[in-house]
Design a protein around this motif. Structure first.
Motif, PDB file in Angstrom:
ATOM      1  N   GLY A  96       7.926  -5.983   3.180  1.00 45.19           N
ATOM      2  CA  GLY A  96       8.989  -5.359   2.412  1.00 45.19           C
ATOM      3  C   GLY A  96       8.623  -3.954   1.981  1.00 45.19           C
ATOM      4  N   PRO A  97       9.609  -3.232   1.486  1.00 48.31           N
ATOM      5  CA  PRO A  97       9.383  -1.841   1.101  1.00 48.31           C
ATOM      6  C   PRO A  97       8.995  -1.706  -0.364  1.00 48.31           C
ATOM      7  CG  PRO A  97      11.714  -2.299   1.148  1.00 48.31           C
ATOM      8  CD  PRO A  97      11.022  -3.605   1.393  1.00 48.31           C
ATOM      9  N   VAL A  98       8.490  -0.550  -0.697  1.00 46.44           N
ATOM     10  CA  VAL A  98       8.179  -0.246  -2.081  1.00 46.44           C
ATOM     11  C   VAL A  98       8.852   1.082  -2.414  1.00 46.44           C
ATOM     12  CG1 VAL A  98       6.045   0.928  -1.474  1.00 46.44           C
ATOM     13  CG2 VAL A  98       6.303   0.026  -3.764  1.00 46.44           C
ATOM     14  N   SER A  99       9.280   1.233  -3.647  1.00 47.93           N
ATOM     15  CA  SER A  99       9.938   2.481  -4.036  1.00 47.93           C
ATOM     16  C   SER A  99       8.921   3.476  -4.554  1.00 47.93           C
ATOM     17  CB  SER A  99      10.977   2.218  -5.136  1.00 47.93           C
ATOM     18  OG  SER A  99      11.999   1.420  -4.620  1.00 47.93           O
ATOM     19  N   LEU A 100       8.949   4.664  -3.972  1.00 49.21           N
ATOM     20  CA  LEU A 100       8.059   5.730  -4.412  1.00 49.21           C
ATOM     21  C   LEU A 100       8.903   6.814  -5.067  1.00 49.21           C
ATOM     22  CD1 LEU A 100       5.776   6.063  -1.266  1.00 49.21           C
ATOM     23  CD2 LEU A 100       5.286   4.834  -3.370  1.00 49.21           C
ATOM     24  N   PRO A 101       8.286   7.779  -5.713  1.00 47.54           N
ATOM     25  CA  PRO A 101       9.055   8.900  -6.278  1.00 47.54           C
ATOM     26  C   PRO A 101       9.894   9.612  -5.214  1.00 47.54           C
ATOM     27  CG  PRO A 101       6.780   8.987  -7.008  1.00 47.54           C
ATOM     28  CD  PRO A 101       6.871   7.844  -6.076  1.00 47.54           C
ATOM     29  N   PHE A 102      10.851  10.419  -5.599  1.00 48.42           N
ATOM     30  CA  PHE A 102      11.775  11.174  -4.728  1.00 48.42           C
ATOM     31  C   PHE A 102      12.672  10.250  -3.911  1.00 48.42           C
ATOM     32  CE2 PHE A 102       7.887  13.762  -5.103  1.00 48.42           C
ATOM     33  CZ  PHE A 102       8.409  14.830  -5.806  1.00 48.42           C
ATOM     34  N   GLY A 103      12.856   9.001  -4.351  1.00 44.86           N
ATOM     35  CA  GLY A 103      13.756   8.104  -3.647  1.00 44.86           C
ATOM     36  C   GLY A 103      13.256   7.619  -2.315  1.00 44.86           C
ATOM     37  N   VAL A 104      11.923   7.625  -2.126  1.00 41.95           N
ATOM     38  CA  VAL A 104      11.373   7.179  -0.851  1.00 41.95           C
ATOM     39  C   VAL A 104      11.195   5.667  -0.870  1.00 41.95           C
ATOM     40  CG1 VAL A 104       9.431   7.385   0.727  1.00 41.95           C
ATOM     41  CG2 VAL A 104      10.133   9.339  -0.647  1.00 41.95           C
ATOM     42  N   GLN A 105      11.691   5.001   0.170  1.00 41.15           N
ATOM     43  CA  GLN A 105      11.416   3.579   0.360  1.00 41.15           C
ATOM     44  C   GLN A 105      10.363   3.498   1.457  1.00 41.15           C
ATOM     45  OE1 GLN A 105      13.157   0.627  -0.934  1.00 41.15           O
ATOM     46  NE2 GLN A 105      13.705   2.087  -2.536  1.00 41.15           N
ATOM     47  N   TYR A 106       9.186   2.931   1.146  1.00 40.34           N
ATOM     48  CA  TYR A 106       8.138   2.924   2.159  1.00 40.34           C
ATOM     49  C   TYR A 106       7.548   1.534   2.279  1.00 40.34           C
ATOM     50  CZ  TYR A 106       4.552   4.931   5.131  1.00 40.34           C
ATOM     51  OH  TYR A 106       3.765   5.240   6.199  1.00 40.34           O
ATOM     52  N   SER A 107       7.182   1.152   3.509  1.00 35.83           N
ATOM     53  CA  SER A 107       6.634  -0.175   3.753  1.00 35.83           C
ATOM     54  C   SER A 107       5.329  -0.373   2.974  1.00 35.83           C
ATOM     55  CB  SER A 107       6.396  -0.341   5.246  1.00 35.83           C
ATOM     56  OG  SER A 107       5.270  -1.138   5.486  1.00 35.83           O
ATOM     57  N   ILE A 108       5.250  -1.498   2.225  1.00 31.90           N
ATOM     58  CA  ILE A 108       4.032  -1.753   1.443  1.00 31.90           C
ATOM     59  C   ILE A 108       2.838  -1.874   2.380  1.00 31.90           C
ATOM     60  CG2 ILE A 108       2.912  -3.266  -0.248  1.00 31.90           C
ATOM     61  CD1 ILE A 108       5.547  -4.297  -1.042  1.00 31.90           C
ATOM     62  N   TYR A 109       3.094  -2.505   3.559  1.00 33.34           N
ATOM     63  CA  TYR A 109       1.986  -2.750   4.473  1.00 33.34           C
ATOM     64  C   TYR A 109       1.350  -1.443   4.927  1.00 33.34           C
ATOM     65  CZ  TYR A 109      -0.771  -4.578   8.282  1.00 33.34           C
ATOM     66  OH  TYR A 109      -1.810  -4.884   9.104  1.00 33.34           O
ATOM     67  N   ARG A 110       2.214  -0.477   5.315  1.00 26.87           N
ATOM     68  CA  ARG A 110       1.673   0.816   5.761  1.00 26.87           C
ATOM     69  C   ARG A 110       0.924   1.514   4.638  1.00 26.87           C
ATOM     70  NH1 ARG A 110       3.659   3.186  10.650  1.00 26.87           N
ATOM     71  NH2 ARG A 110       5.166   1.834  11.652  1.00 26.87           N
ATOM     72  N   LEU A 111       1.456   1.351   3.419  1.00 21.99           N
ATOM     73  CA  LEU A 111       0.782   1.946   2.270  1.00 21.99           C
ATOM     74  C   LEU A 111      -0.590   1.294   2.086  1.00 21.99           C
ATOM     75  CD1 LEU A 111       1.829   4.160   0.460  1.00 21.99           C
ATOM     76  CD2 LEU A 111       2.419   2.438  -1.235  1.00 21.99           C
ATOM     77  N   ALA A 112      -0.629  -0.039   2.303  1.00 21.21           N
ATOM     78  CA  ALA A 112      -1.898  -0.761   2.173  1.00 21.21           C
ATOM     79  C   ALA A 112      -2.885  -0.274   3.231  1.00 21.21           C
ATOM     80  CB  ALA A 112      -1.655  -2.262   2.328  1.00 21.21           C
ATOM     81  N   ILE A 113      -2.382   0.005   4.443  1.00 19.35           N
ATOM     82  CA  ILE A 113      -3.264   0.525   5.495  1.00 19.35           C
ATOM     83  C   ILE A 113      -3.873   1.855   5.054  1.00 19.35           C
ATOM     84  CG2 ILE A 113      -3.319   1.484   7.813  1.00 19.35           C
ATOM     85  CD1 ILE A 113      -1.528  -0.550   8.795  1.00 19.35           C
ATOM     86  N   ILE A 114      -3.027   2.697   4.429  1.00 19.84           N
ATOM     87  CA  ILE A 114      -3.546   3.981   3.955  1.00 19.84           C
ATOM     88  C   ILE A 114      -4.660   3.752   2.942  1.00 19.84           C
ATOM     89  CG2 ILE A 114      -2.960   6.063   2.640  1.00 19.84           C
ATOM     90  CD1 ILE A 114      -0.237   6.030   3.921  1.00 19.84           C
ATOM     91  N   VAL A 115      -4.417   2.794   2.018  1.00 17.64           N
ATOM     92  CA  VAL A 115      -5.433   2.518   0.991  1.00 17.64           C
ATOM     93  C   VAL A 115      -6.716   2.005   1.641  1.00 17.64           C
ATOM     94  CG1 VAL A 115      -5.988   1.078  -1.000  1.00 17.64           C
ATOM     95  CG2 VAL A 115      -3.713   2.103  -0.793  1.00 17.64           C
TER      96      VAL A 115
END
Lengths: 329, 306
Positions: free
Chosen positions: B130-149
């Motif tokens: 599922g997606p996560v809400s970031l600032p500036f109205g960005v909806q981004y995949s949690i998984y991809r964010l986790a990969i970045i982390v």
């Protein structure tokens, strides 16, 4: 007569076998083997090109598929324009496609030579591992370009509906086409043998053995290497042109890194730097594919094992193990 | 084009770059310490992805699969180092290229033998779907964010390992003088096996992480391997810092090129032509970047030991 080395005898035997096998196959009514022999001749030609750079010049190019594919695409593109009766462009002058092999070969060699000139200008600034990785990367660039450029088939490749013509010969008959490729292969081998024994060849081998000494006598290694790289690419490009006509089809597959690896395998299996090494290597490769490919669809697995064994334990390849070490005489 | 879309593509570029870094770090370590060019690094990436998919499908847990990918790739790396690679350190680069090319054939065809030609599917774990809400109205995949982390954590861990630990000291010593470190009584053979397995484990981890957003199939490692080569050429062989910088540069340039170039050409071309020219040029962009770096710095931007 006494001065004939074992390698020379072996070379003559190899050439003779390659020439005779298709005729035996024809007389036994097995035309499939004629195509197989044609493939050997074309693969060998591609290997002869690489062997010039790799064996004599010590330039480990892992991107010769680029030139093989460019040669193939030159034929495919020109032939498709000729068959559709649409010129490549009509202003400032009109350039039509063609189906004449001799012109197609010339174009294929010029285009792959130009590509090699550009790639060489960048990649020959480096050496060793960098050179391997950069040639590989540039070949991959052309591969991706061929896939994403839709005008000539993109990922699906491009068909050549009728095999292109050669003056005075019916190329649709397999044995005639084989003889053409065999003739081209022998001319290329003759050219490489002449080059090797020329002043240019001496400078090239000196560039491989000791760059500093070559510079000290006033010859720039870079220029020698660049010229070699271009000639080598032109020979491999010509092989690509013949391959396109054999299959009447070109696809991005010809440009893939896997093809680069295979061309290198032809050179290694036969023997690096040996004149007929690529011929022996290509013949071994095709034989291997034919025998093991009939037994299991996973023949590449066994090819990997054999290649690994050759690299680790039998350096020098087939010609090296039959004719002994290279003689510097 | 909105700012949200632009930020999303930037994040994609960073994510892609960090995965490239996991590949390039292992390659550059192996080259820096052992002087070996390893084409089979992409196969270890594939091994990691297959191990993760197989174990995750069997146990139902992505996390066990992820652990398995690290273990399987590191084990495969250690085995090929002991059986094959060890014999290649004193050989020239041609032999190294050929032997590791042979390993690719063996790994690819062996995997096809065991798993078949069809791609395996690896689902993103429920926790991260599922997606996560970031600032500036960005909806981004949690998984991809986790990969970045994870990518950032690995980069940090690698930095600490190389600069702060005893193993790191040995690795750096091995890079600068192989004969001397052996003379000082360090078991150089074990050190080589550890370095190779470490690089292999990182490649396997990358394969498993990317496998969940793409498909897990034979030959998936080679395109990434070639990109990792581009990264190393840009960053400079043997430099971890260079490979981090190069990875992010390649990841961002490639992603942004594919995103921006077609719209750029639409400014002065008809749309269908612009798309084809733009995408063809975008696929070549990183190689053009590599060529430019070569003109300016033939040894890469951060060449450690030339």
């Amino acid at each position: 007569m006494l001065n004939v080395s074992r390698e020379t005898i072996l070379n003559c035997l190899l050439a003779l076998t390659l020439l005779v096998v298709p005729f035996i196959a024809l007389s036994l009514d097995e035309p499939f083997y004629v195509t197989l022999a044609t493939r050997v001749a074309i693969y060998a030609l591609a290997g002869v090109g690489l062997n010039l750079a790799l064996g004599l010049g010590g330039l480990i190019s892992f991107g010769h598929a680029a030139f093989f594919g460019i040669g193939g695409y030159a034929v495919g593109i020109l032939a498709s324009h000729a068959l559709n009766y649409e010129p490549h462009f009509s202003s400032p002058f009109e350039l039509e496609g063609t189906t004449q092999m001799l012109i197609l070969w010339l174009v294929a060699m010029i285009v792959s030579g130009l590509a090699a000139l550009i790639i060489g200008l960048f990649s020959l600034r480096t050496s060793g591992v960098y050179f391997i990785m950069i040639t590989l990367a540039f070949a991959q660039m052309i591969y991706y370009f061929a896939i994403s450029w839709p005008a000539y088939g993109g990922e699906d490749g491009l068909s050549i509906y009728v095999r292109n013509g050669f003056p005075g010969v019916n190329t649709l008959i397999p044995i005639n086409f084989f003889l053409i490729t065999f003739g081209v292969l022998m001319s290329a081998l003759f050219l490489v043998a002449t080059l090797r024994n020329s002043r240019f060849g001496a400078a090239l081998q000196a560039a491989r053995q000791n760059e500093d000494r070559l510079s000290a006598v006033g010859i720039k290694p870079f220029n020698i290497r660049l010229a070699t790289f271009v000639i080598s690419a032109m020979i491999t490009g010509l092989a690509g042109a013949l391959f396109a006509d054999l299959n009447r089809f070109v696809s991005p597959n010809m440009l893939s890194w896997h093809t680069s690896g295979e061309i290198m395998v032809f050179v290694i299996l036969g023997g690096v730097g040996r004149l007929f090494g690529p011929v022996a290597g290509a013949a071994l490769f095709i034989l291997f594919e034919f025998i093991f490919g009939g037994l299991t669809e996973h023949w590449m697995f066994f090819l990997g094992l054999v290649l690994l064994a050759v690299v680790l334990f039998a350096r020098g390849g087939l010609i090296g193990s039959l004719a002994g070490k290279v003689r510097y005489d | 084009m909105t700012a949200a879309l632009l930020i999303e593509q930037l994040l994609n570029g960073v994510q892609f770059g960090l995965m490239l870094f996991l590949m390039a770090a292992g390659l550059t370590l192996v080259f820096g310490v052992m002087g070996l060019i390893n084409l089979a690094h992409g196969s270890l990436y594939m091994v990691g992805a297959f191990a993760c998919a197989a174990v995750a499908n069997f146990t139902g847990s992505f996390w066990i699969g992820l652990g398995a990918s690290l273990a399987a790739a590191a084990a495969a790396g250690a085995i090929i180092e002991i059986v094959v690679i060890r014999r290649l350190y004193n050989r020239d680069h041609l032999d190294q290229v050929l032997a590791t090319f042979a390993l690719i054939l063996i790994f690819s065809e062996g995997t096809r033998w065991v798993f078949g030609s069809f791609p395996l599917f690896l689902d993103v774990p429920e926790l991260l779907s599922g997606p996560v809400s970031l600032p500036f109205g960005v909806q981004y995949s949690i998984y991809r964010l986790a990969i970045i982390v994870i990518g950032c954590l690995v980069a940090l861990g690698l930095y600490l390992l190389i600069t702060k630990t005893r193993l790191g000291i040995r690795i750096r010593a091995g890079e600068s003088d192989r004969a001397m470190i052996a003379a000082l009584g360090i078991d150089i053979r074990t050190l080589y096996t550890i370095v190779f397995a470490l690089g292999a484990g990182l490649a396997g981890l990358a394969g498993a992480l990317v496998g969940a957003i793409q498909s897990v199939q034979v030959g998936m490692g080679e395109p990434v391997l070639i990109l990792a080569f581009v990264v190393i050429v840009i960053g400079g062989i043997g430099s971890i810092k260079g490979s981090l910088f190069g990875s992010l540069l390649v990841g961002l340039v490639d992603t942004m090129g594919r995103f921006l170039l077609p719209s750029f050409f639409k400014l002065f071309m008809d749309p269908s032509q612009a798309t084809s020219v733009g995408s063809a040029l975008a696929s070549m962009l990183i190689y053009i970047l590599m060529a430019l770096v070569l003109v300016v710095k033939p040894k890469g931007l951060f060449s450690a030991n030339a």
